[in-house]
Design an enzyme around this catalytic site. Structure first.
Site, PDB file in Angstrom:
ATOM      1  N   LYS A 102     -65.202  85.167  38.777  1.00 15.96           N
ATOM      2  CA  LYS A 102     -66.088  86.260  38.343  1.00 15.96           C
ATOM      3  C   LYS A 102     -67.504  86.124  38.910  1.00 15.96           C
ATOM      4  O   LYS A 102     -68.438  86.782  38.464  1.00 15.96           O
ATOM      5  CB  LYS A 102     -66.148  86.306  36.817  1.00 15.96           C
ATOM      6  CG  LYS A 102     -64.815  86.594  36.152  1.00 15.96           C
ATOM      7  CD  LYS A 102     -64.989  86.832  34.669  1.00 15.96           C
ATOM      8  CE  LYS A 102     -63.675  86.975  33.924  1.00 15.96           C
ATOM      9  NZ  LYS A 102     -62.718  87.878  34.501  1.00 15.96           N
ATOM     10  N   ASN A 133     -57.997  73.738  46.967  1.00 14.55           N
ATOM     11  CA  ASN A 133     -58.880  74.495  46.069  1.00 14.55           C
ATOM     12  C   ASN A 133     -59.487  75.695  46.817  1.00 14.55           C
ATOM     13  O   ASN A 133     -60.668  75.738  47.161  1.00 14.55           O
ATOM     14  CB  ASN A 133     -59.973  73.580  45.514  1.00 14.55           C
ATOM     15  CG  ASN A 133     -60.669  74.165  44.300  1.00 14.55           C
ATOM     16  OD1 ASN A 133     -60.580  75.372  44.053  1.00 14.55           O
ATOM     17  ND2 ASN A 133     -61.375  73.335  43.564  1.00 14.55           N
ATOM     18  N   TYR A 140     -67.892  78.193  48.627  1.00 13.67           N
ATOM     19  CA  TYR A 140     -68.847  77.350  49.357  1.00 13.67           C
ATOM     20  C   TYR A 140     -69.138  77.911  50.750  1.00 13.67           C
ATOM     21  O   TYR A 140     -70.275  77.898  51.217  1.00 13.67           O
ATOM     22  CB  TYR A 140     -68.317  75.906  49.474  1.00 13.67           C
ATOM     23  CG  TYR A 140     -68.018  75.237  48.146  1.00 13.67           C
ATOM     24  CD1 TYR A 140     -68.714  75.574  46.985  1.00 13.67           C
ATOM     25  CD2 TYR A 140     -67.031  74.255  48.033  1.00 13.67           C
ATOM     26  CE1 TYR A 140     -68.436  74.975  45.766  1.00 13.67           C
ATOM     27  CE2 TYR A 140     -66.755  73.646  46.817  1.00 13.67           C
ATOM     28  CZ  TYR A 140     -67.448  74.011  45.695  1.00 13.67           C
ATOM     29  OH  TYR A 140     -67.169  73.397  44.495  1.00 13.67           O
TER      30      TYR A 140
HETATM   31  C1  LIG Z   1     -64.734  76.404  42.069  1.00 13.44           C
HETATM   32  C2  LIG Z   1     -65.550  77.250  41.110  1.00 13.44           C
HETATM   33  C3  LIG Z   1     -66.883  76.577  40.795  1.00 13.44           C
HETATM   34  C4  LIG Z   1     -65.846  78.607  41.799  1.00 13.44           C
HETATM   35  O1  LIG Z   1     -66.549  79.404  40.913  1.00 13.44           O
HETATM   36  P1  LIG Z   1     -65.972  80.859  40.533  1.00 13.44           P
HETATM   37  O2  LIG Z   1     -66.957  81.495  39.626  1.00 13.44           O
HETATM   38  O3  LIG Z   1     -64.582  80.735  40.014  1.00 13.44           O
HETATM   39  O4  LIG Z   1     -65.897  81.540  41.954  1.00 13.44           O
HETATM   40  P2  LIG Z   1     -66.588  82.881  42.453  1.00 13.44           P
HETATM   41  O5  LIG Z   1     -66.041  84.034  41.689  1.00 13.44           O
HETATM   42  O6  LIG Z   1     -68.069  82.720  42.446  1.00 13.44           O
HETATM   43  O7  LIG Z   1     -66.123  82.922  43.983  1.00 13.44           O
HETATM   44  C5  LIG Z   1     -64.795  82.691  44.322  1.00 13.44           C
HETATM   45  C6  LIG Z   1     -64.432  83.411  45.602  1.00 13.44           C
HETATM   46  O8  LIG Z   1     -63.064  83.118  45.867  1.00 13.44           O
HETATM   47  C7  LIG Z   1     -62.257  84.264  45.634  1.00 13.44           C
HETATM   48  N1  LIG Z   1     -61.141  83.811  44.814  1.00 13.44           N
HETATM   49  C8  LIG Z   1     -60.969  83.924  43.482  1.00 13.44           C
HETATM   50  N2  LIG Z   1     -59.805  83.371  43.118  1.00 13.44           N
HETATM   51  C9  LIG Z   1     -59.230  82.906  44.261  1.00 13.44           C
HETATM   52  C10 LIG Z   1     -58.031  82.228  44.534  1.00 13.44           C
HETATM   53  N3  LIG Z   1     -57.161  81.918  43.569  1.00 13.44           N
HETATM   54  N4  LIG Z   1     -57.781  81.881  45.825  1.00 13.44           N
HETATM   55  C11 LIG Z   1     -58.639  82.183  46.814  1.00 13.44           C
HETATM   56  N5  LIG Z   1     -59.810  82.838  46.598  1.00 13.44           N
HETATM   57  C12 LIG Z   1     -60.092  83.182  45.335  1.00 13.44           C
HETATM   58  C13 LIG Z   1     -63.128  85.287  44.952  1.00 13.44           C
HETATM   59  O9  LIG Z   1     -62.737  86.595  45.298  1.00 13.44           O
HETATM   60  C14 LIG Z   1     -64.511  84.922  45.452  1.00 13.44           C
HETATM   61  O10 LIG Z   1     -64.757  85.402  46.750  1.00 13.44           O
HETATM   62  P3  LIG Z   1     -65.655  86.743  46.973  1.00 13.44           P
HETATM   63  O11 LIG Z   1     -66.970  86.466  46.324  1.00 13.44           O
HETATM   64  O12 LIG Z   1     -65.738  86.891  48.440  1.00 13.44           O
HETATM   65  O13 LIG Z   1     -64.926  87.855  46.277  1.00 13.44           O
HETATM   66  C15 LIG Z   1     -64.773  77.533  39.781  1.00 13.44           C
HETATM   67  O14 LIG Z   1     -63.620  78.300  40.059  1.00 13.44           O
HETATM   68  C16 LIG Z   1     -64.373  76.264  39.069  1.00 13.44           C
HETATM   69  O15 LIG Z   1     -65.197  75.620  38.455  1.00 13.44           O
HETATM   70  N6  LIG Z   1     -63.065  75.910  39.148  1.00 13.44           N
HETATM   71  C17 LIG Z   1     -62.531  74.759  38.460  1.00 13.44           C
HETATM   72  C18 LIG Z   1     -63.189  73.428  38.828  1.00 13.44           C
HETATM   73  C19 LIG Z   1     -63.406  73.295  40.322  1.00 13.44           C
HETATM   74  O16 LIG Z   1     -62.554  73.625  41.123  1.00 13.44           O
HETATM   75  N7  LIG Z   1     -64.582  72.768  40.679  1.00 13.44           N
HETATM   76  C20 LIG Z   1     -64.948  72.568  42.068  1.00 13.44           C
HETATM   77  C21 LIG Z   1     -64.513  71.239  42.538  1.00 13.44           C
HETATM   78  S1  LIG Z   1     -64.997  70.949  44.253  1.00 13.44           S
END
Ligand SMILES: CC(C)(COP(=O)(O)OP(=O)(O)OC[C@H]1O[C@@H](n2cnc3c(N)ncnc32)[C@H](O)[C@@H]1OP(=O)(O)O)[C@@H](O)C(=O)NCCC(=O)NCCS
Length: 194
Positions: A102, A133, A140
């Site tokens: 989100k 991931n 990133y």
């Molecule tokens: C990784 C993390 C910090 C990313 O934050 P987030 O709020 O979920 O991600 P965002 O919505 O800001 O951005 C994700 C992007 O990937 C896309 N995305 C979402 N789900 C996806 C999936 N399953 N596969 C690929 N891309 C995906 C989104 O569309 C977005 O891209 P866009 O901005 O071009 O539309 C979060 O998901 C998280 O904390 N996950 C669990 C713990 C983790 O993985 N930590 C990082 C360890 S390195």
């Protein structure tokens, strides 16, 4: 304390340990983070106390990620700060699966980078991410991190080895893309510059 677009980064309080525990023992979250053993409330309280010690020693800074109305979303931080090289290692987790995808994570990471470059005067920031991931890697890369290498088969996760991907970003790269950020106000991140 520091404002992004839809999140604020604030200090961690002991009371946050209970909010962390609401999702911390969710295996899906923890597999992304490279640890899969249960944690207790006391361990999380201890972790929070340790972040305060790390902060006062100047070796790292850990934040709670909250919505503007104070709702707890997760944590992020910069650790292993090297005072000579002006470098550090980043980490982030949005805890509840319902808030993944989100925009909160990208928003929090941009805010953390602005703090690291502008407030802490760091110059180079690195992170590592599991090769599976995809969501994190997409976030990133959108921010401007560069993939600089991998550690092959570094993590044994749920019956299989996975590579770690290493990414970094320099202050000049972040500032070329986003300029100087006013962290006291809501910031709208403009991702149009490549
Ligand atoms: C990784 C993390 C910090 C990313 O934050 P987030 O709020 O979920 O991600 P965002 O919505 O800001 O951005 C994700 C992007 O990937 C896309 N995305 C979402 N789900 C996806 C999936 N399953 N596969 C690929 N891309 C995906 C989104 O569309 C977005 O891209 P866009 O901005 O071009 O539309 C979060 O998901 C998280 O904390 N996950 C669990 C713990 C983790 O993985 N930590 C990082 C360890 S390195």
């Amino acid at each position: 304390m520091y404002f992004g677009e839809n999140v604020q980064l604030t200090g961690l309080e002991l009371a946050d340990a209970e909010l962390i525990l609401e999702n911390w023992n969710n295996l899906e979250l923890r597999l992304y983070l490279g640890s899969s053993t249960p944690a207790s409330l006391e361990e999380e309280q201890e972790w929070i106390r340790n972040t305060w010690k790390m902060r006062s020693s100047g070796k790292g800074l850990e934040f709670a990620i909250r919505t503007f109305d104070g709702g707890f979303l997760g944590t992020c931080g910069v650790v292993r700060i090297n005072q000579i090289n002006r470098s550090g290692l980043l980490g982030i987790a949005i805890h509840s699966k319902q808030f993944w995808g989100k925009g909160y994570g990208t928003d929090a990471m941009c805010t953390l980078l602005a703090i690291s470059f502008q407030i802490l005067n760091l110059n180079r920031l690195e992170l590592e991410v599991h090769s599976f991931n995809d969501r994190a890697i997409k976030s990133y890369k959108k921010i401007g991190f560069n993939e600089i290498g991998k550690r092959r088969q570094e993590h044994w996760i749920n019956g299989k080895y996975y590579d770690s991907i290493i990414m970094d970003i320099l202050r000049e790269e972040f500032q070329t893309k986003f300029g100087m950020v006013d962290l006291t106000l809501k910031t709208i991140w403009n991702f149009s510059k490549t």
